[in-house]
Design a protein around this motif. Sequence first.
Motif: not given
Length: 260
Positions: A240-245
């Motif tokens: 998930d992009e939000a988690v990665i960021e």
Amino acid sequence: MIRVVDVSKRFGGVVAVDTVSLEVERGTITGLIGPNGAGKTTLFNIIAGAATPSSGRILLAGEDVTGLPSHSLFHKGLLRTFQIAHEFPTLTVCENLMTVPAGQTGESLLGAWLQPARVREEERSIRARAEEVIGFLGLERVMHEPAGTLSGGQKKLLELGRTMMVDARVVLLDEVGAGVNRTLLRTIGDAILRLNRELGYTFFMIEHDMEFIARLCDPVIVMVDGQVLMQGSAETVRTDEAVIEAYLGRGMTATRPGAA
């Protein structure tokens, strides 16, 4: 099994947990991940009765247990292990396990004096259970050794064994893999899976090892800045992009081994 409803915890002007709502379903191994300072341990402390929420409610199997102390929750079947193991170092592994069941007759001075036969019978029964637990966890070689001489991983297994000495309904595991070598970590993981699949234990666990989380947990809940960011499978969380960021950090890949 556990329902957290709009729980917040403030320490002066600092909001450690901010209106968190989540559920841990019966029979699951649910993971809780997030960066340092996300509020994970504070939330565990609230659920386990070591801290009182500033607002919100905690329900255990539908019963409102908000604010109940840890010893009351113990009797209701909610147990918690710690990132740093809390053993009785001079007692043997077997004796550490035997201390767990509450209400033993020998704990009372009058009981020890007036009911010696009952004390002996209880101790035989409890010792037999402790030996079963030791066999389950593969700790036979060290069962008569002082618990203080165990390795970090063996102490984590001993903590897990304590939960087996009573009728646990749900167990909170706080970084059970911290400081444990890969071989013992696999042993610990195997024990958790067996307890879940064979005995129906429900687990809620904080962990920083994503490989370990992916092996054991479904679902995984992500906390950031005192709030729940998302919930999903380990694979969904890792990509998930939000988690990665927000959690893994900019420029890092979600597939990086052990990233958490």
